[in-house]
Design an enzyme around this catalytic site. Structure first.
Site, PDB file in Angstrom:
ATOM      1  N   ARG A   1     -10.768   2.824  11.226  1.00  0.00           N
ATOM      2  CA  ARG A   1     -10.594   4.161  10.668  1.00  0.00           C
ATOM      3  C   ARG A   1     -11.843   5.000  10.931  1.00  0.00           C
ATOM      4  O   ARG A   1     -12.946   4.606  10.573  1.00  0.00           O
ATOM      5  CB  ARG A   1     -10.328   4.056   9.180  1.00  0.00           C
ATOM      6  CG  ARG A   1      -9.546   5.224   8.708  1.00  0.00           C
ATOM      7  CD  ARG A   1      -9.366   5.218   7.256  1.00  0.00           C
ATOM      8  NE  ARG A   1      -8.275   4.418   6.764  1.00  0.00           N
ATOM      9  CZ  ARG A   1      -8.360   3.747   5.633  1.00  0.00           C
ATOM     10  NH1 ARG A   1      -9.472   3.723   4.951  1.00  0.00           N
ATOM     11  NH2 ARG A   1      -7.315   3.104   5.178  1.00  0.00           N
TER      12      ARG A   1
ATOM     13  N   ARG B   1       0.825  -1.216   0.000  1.00  0.00           N
ATOM     14  CA  ARG B   1       0.000   0.000   0.000  1.00  0.00           C
ATOM     15  C   ARG B   1       0.860   1.266   0.000  1.00  0.00           C
ATOM     16  O   ARG B   1       0.326   2.375  -0.114  1.00  0.00           O
ATOM     17  CB  ARG B   1      -0.907   0.044   1.244  1.00  0.00           C
ATOM     18  CG  ARG B   1      -1.947  -1.051   1.318  1.00  0.00           C
ATOM     19  CD  ARG B   1      -2.725  -0.990   2.619  1.00  0.00           C
ATOM     20  NE  ARG B   1      -3.815  -0.049   2.573  1.00  0.00           N
ATOM     21  CZ  ARG B   1      -5.100  -0.363   2.395  1.00  0.00           C
ATOM     22  NH1 ARG B   1      -5.464  -1.615   2.257  1.00  0.00           N
ATOM     23  NH2 ARG B   1      -6.022   0.555   2.372  1.00  0.00           N
TER      24      ARG B   1
ATOM     25  N   GLU C   1       2.529   6.587   0.871  1.00  0.00           N
ATOM     26  CA  GLU C   1       3.709   7.451   0.918  1.00  0.00           C
ATOM     27  C   GLU C   1       3.671   8.479  -0.212  1.00  0.00           C
ATOM     28  O   GLU C   1       4.152   9.599  -0.054  1.00  0.00           O
ATOM     29  CB  GLU C   1       5.001   6.626   0.854  1.00  0.00           C
ATOM     30  CG  GLU C   1       5.193   5.679   2.031  1.00  0.00           C
ATOM     31  CD  GLU C   1       5.542   6.377   3.349  1.00  0.00           C
ATOM     32  OE1 GLU C   1       5.275   7.579   3.503  1.00  0.00           O
ATOM     33  OE2 GLU C   1       6.075   5.686   4.247  1.00  0.00           O
ATOM     34  N   GLY C   2       3.102   8.097  -1.350  1.00  0.00           N
ATOM     35  CA  GLY C   2       2.941   9.063  -2.442  1.00  0.00           C
ATOM     36  C   GLY C   2       2.087  10.234  -1.994  1.00  0.00           C
ATOM     37  O   GLY C   2       2.423  11.405  -2.217  1.00  0.00           O
ATOM     38  N   LYS C   3       0.984   9.925  -1.327  1.00  0.00           N
ATOM     39  CA  LYS C   3       0.085  10.985  -0.846  1.00  0.00           C
ATOM     40  C   LYS C   3       0.731  11.794   0.278  1.00  0.00           C
ATOM     41  O   LYS C   3       0.486  12.996   0.411  1.00  0.00           O
ATOM     42  CB  LYS C   3      -1.230  10.374  -0.353  1.00  0.00           C
ATOM     43  CG  LYS C   3      -2.108   9.805  -1.470  1.00  0.00           C
ATOM     44  CD  LYS C   3      -2.812  10.928  -2.222  1.00  0.00           C
ATOM     45  CE  LYS C   3      -3.856  10.373  -3.184  1.00  0.00           C
ATOM     46  NZ  LYS C   3      -4.555  11.428  -3.908  1.00  0.00           N
TER      47      LYS C   3
ATOM     48  N   TYR D   1       0.818   4.267  -2.584  1.00  0.00           N
ATOM     49  CA  TYR D   1      -0.292   5.211  -2.433  1.00  0.00           C
ATOM     50  C   TYR D   1      -0.099   6.062  -1.176  1.00  0.00           C
ATOM     51  O   TYR D   1      -0.108   7.296  -1.243  1.00  0.00           O
ATOM     52  CB  TYR D   1      -1.595   4.425  -2.357  1.00  0.00           C
ATOM     53  CG  TYR D   1      -2.851   5.262  -2.304  1.00  0.00           C
ATOM     54  CD1 TYR D   1      -3.346   5.905  -3.432  1.00  0.00           C
ATOM     55  CD2 TYR D   1      -3.570   5.378  -1.119  1.00  0.00           C
ATOM     56  CE1 TYR D   1      -4.516   6.649  -3.384  1.00  0.00           C
ATOM     57  CE2 TYR D   1      -4.740   6.124  -1.061  1.00  0.00           C
ATOM     58  CZ  TYR D   1      -5.212   6.755  -2.196  1.00  0.00           C
ATOM     59  OH  TYR D   1      -6.371   7.486  -2.144  1.00  0.00           O
TER      60      TYR D   1
ATOM     61  N   ARG E   1     -13.335  -1.654  -4.526  1.00  0.00           N
ATOM     62  CA  ARG E   1     -13.575  -1.056  -3.209  1.00  0.00           C
ATOM     63  C   ARG E   1     -14.780  -1.728  -2.562  1.00  0.00           C
ATOM     64  O   ARG E   1     -15.647  -2.279  -3.248  1.00  0.00           O
ATOM     65  CB  ARG E   1     -13.758   0.456  -3.333  1.00  0.00           C
ATOM     66  CG  ARG E   1     -12.410   1.135  -3.440  1.00  0.00           C
ATOM     67  CD  ARG E   1     -12.498   2.618  -3.474  1.00  0.00           C
ATOM     68  NE  ARG E   1     -12.679   3.141  -4.820  1.00  0.00           N
ATOM     69  CZ  ARG E   1     -12.610   4.423  -5.127  1.00  0.00           C
ATOM     70  NH1 ARG E   1     -12.378   5.309  -4.184  1.00  0.00           N
ATOM     71  NH2 ARG E   1     -12.781   4.828  -6.361  1.00  0.00           N
TER      72      ARG E   1
ATOM     73  N   ARG F   1     -14.586   0.855   9.001  1.00  0.00           N
ATOM     74  CA  ARG F   1     -14.403   2.022   8.146  1.00  0.00           C
ATOM     75  C   ARG F   1     -15.583   2.954   8.427  1.00  0.00           C
ATOM     76  O   ARG F   1     -16.636   2.524   8.922  1.00  0.00           O
ATOM     77  CB  ARG F   1     -14.413   1.648   6.656  1.00  0.00           C
ATOM     78  CG  ARG F   1     -13.250   0.800   6.180  1.00  0.00           C
ATOM     79  CD  ARG F   1     -11.932   1.534   6.199  1.00  0.00           C
ATOM     80  NE  ARG F   1     -10.849   0.752   5.594  1.00  0.00           N
ATOM     81  CZ  ARG F   1     -10.117  -0.150   6.243  1.00  0.00           C
ATOM     82  NH1 ARG F   1     -10.349  -0.414   7.516  1.00  0.00           N
ATOM     83  NH2 ARG F   1      -9.137  -0.794   5.613  1.00  0.00           N
TER      84      ARG F   1
END
Ligand code: NAD
Ligand code: UDP
Ligand code: UDP
Length: 322
Positions: free
Chosen positions: A282, A147, A152-154, A150, A191, A216
């Site tokens: 979350r 993951r 770390e990119g964000k 995504y 998703r 979630r």
């Protein structure tokens, strides 16, 4: 900035995706000129088909990892695959999209002095050890897992936004979006909400990953879009990051049961392996969004799911042979 009327020229990257296409609708409704940029990796022309003939709408095929020269007043940077299946399909491209895409859009914003919005994510909190998550929590992210491209990119994109803000006085707006659902999600994007609804409507097994005890908090797309627009309407003193999401938290099993009830489906629940690094819980703390934007979600999960089910029902009926 044009002074002669209130119409602004607004760039939406990832505008043919799920959230982007709803955003284009809202901006057109507000009377703005919209340039929608997309490389159609996960989005489709179908999502913006109804806007193609609109005089204030322009669709441009372009990959944000390459420079883009347009003249705009505002930028919403949404380009990036959001579903784990898609962002893990070509992880290097995912990081490039988040990082090079952010650099290019920030460079553009700097040149034209445009206000710029970043669609960040609750994934910056990783598998959180603080619950619910507030904006001042720094997160618990694996830098080398499946993951990470995504997450770390964000995270790097957020760093770039704040460095352009500090270094170049750019007017930035960073929203950390929590799981959002609604019409125009891609039926195969993997998703959880789209998977469960499509499975229930087709009478297929509902795939619960792990025990289904992970949680979630699901936000309906219309509520989220209100949050985007309110954040963009604030002055430069509110750069964010601001959590945007619905604080009502559900287990994945509860979601499956609700989908079965609302579709009156005969589908069975089946257990599948839990993906690596799948966050256990979350839930957004939205105190900041309440204070700074006067925003909180209005749509309950049951009502939002009904609208989303109606959308997928029509989509699947259209796809069925006569
Ligand atoms: P989506 O996959 O439907 O939309 C993403 C869009 O970006 C697609 O149209 C895709 O074709 C386009 N895109 C991808 N790479 C591109 C590139 N290199 N150049 C140009 N376009 C590119 O996903 P979405 O749910 O609409 O998400 C939109 C944004 O919101 C993403 O940045 C995502 O990370 C963020 N976000 C969404 C959620 C959610 O629950 N939906 C949660 C957190 C963050
Ligand atoms: N850029 C762009 N459109 C513009 C201005 C810049 O795509 O209108 C890109 C450009 O490719 C550059 C990046 O944004 O690499 C960062 O721009 P910036 O001015 O911050 O840095 P520099 O050009 O000095 O690298
Ligand atoms: N999930 C599931 N079955 C599915 C798809 C997802 O049980 O068919 C679970 C997944 O393991 C995760 C949660 O649902 O715990 C949300 O997954 P999604 O991919 O929608 O988003 P994210 O993990 O990025 O929050």
């Amino acid at each position: 900035m044009r002074q002669y009327n209130t119409t602004q020229r607004i760039l939406v990257t990832g505008g043919a995706g799920f959230l982007g296409s709803h955003l284009c609708d809202r901006l057109i409704e507000r009377g703005h000129d919209v340039i929608c940029v997309d490389n159609f990796f996960t989005g489709s022309k179908r999502n913006v088909e109804h806007l193609l003939d609109h005089p204030r709408f322009e669709l441009m095929r372009h990959d944000v990892t390459f420079p883009l020269y347009v003249e705009v007043d505002q930028i919403y940077n949404l380009a990036c695959p959001a579903s784990p299946i898609h962002y893990q399909h070509d992880p290097v491209q995912t990081t490039k999209t988040s990082v090079h895409g952010a650099i290019n859009m920030l460079g553009l914003a700097k040149r034209v002095r445009a206000r710029i919005f970043q669609a960040s994510t609750s994934e910056v909190y990783g598998d959180p050890s603080v619950h619910p998550q507030r904006e001042d929590y720094w997160g618990n992210v694996n830098p080398i897992g499946p993951r990470s491209c995504y997450d770390e990119g964000k995270r790097c994109a957020e760093t770039l936004f704040f460095d352009y803000h500090r270094q170049h006085k750019l007017d930035i707006k960073v929203a950390r979006i929590f799981n959002t659902y609604g019409p125009r999600m891609h039926p195969n994007d993997g998703r959880v909400v789209s998977n469960f609804i499509v499975q229930a409507l087709k009478g297929e097994d509902i795939t619960i990953y792990g025990e289904g005890s992970q949680t979630r908090s699901f936000c309906y797309v219309d509520d989220l879009l209100d949050g985007f627009l309110r954040l963009m309407d604030t002055g430069p003193e509110v750069p964010g990051p601001v959590n945007l999401g619905n604080p009502n938290e559900f287990t994945i099993r509860q979601l499956a049961e609700l989908v079965i009830e609302l579709t009156a489906s005969k589908s069975r629940l089946v257990k599948m392996p839990l993906p690596v690094d799948d966050p256990m819980q979350r839930q957004p703390d939205i105190s900041l969004a309440k204070d700074a934007l006067g925003w909180q979600p209005q749509v309950q999960l049951r009502d939002g799911l009904k609208k989303t089910i109606a959308y997928f029902d029509t989509l699947l009926a259209d796809a069925r042979p006569e």
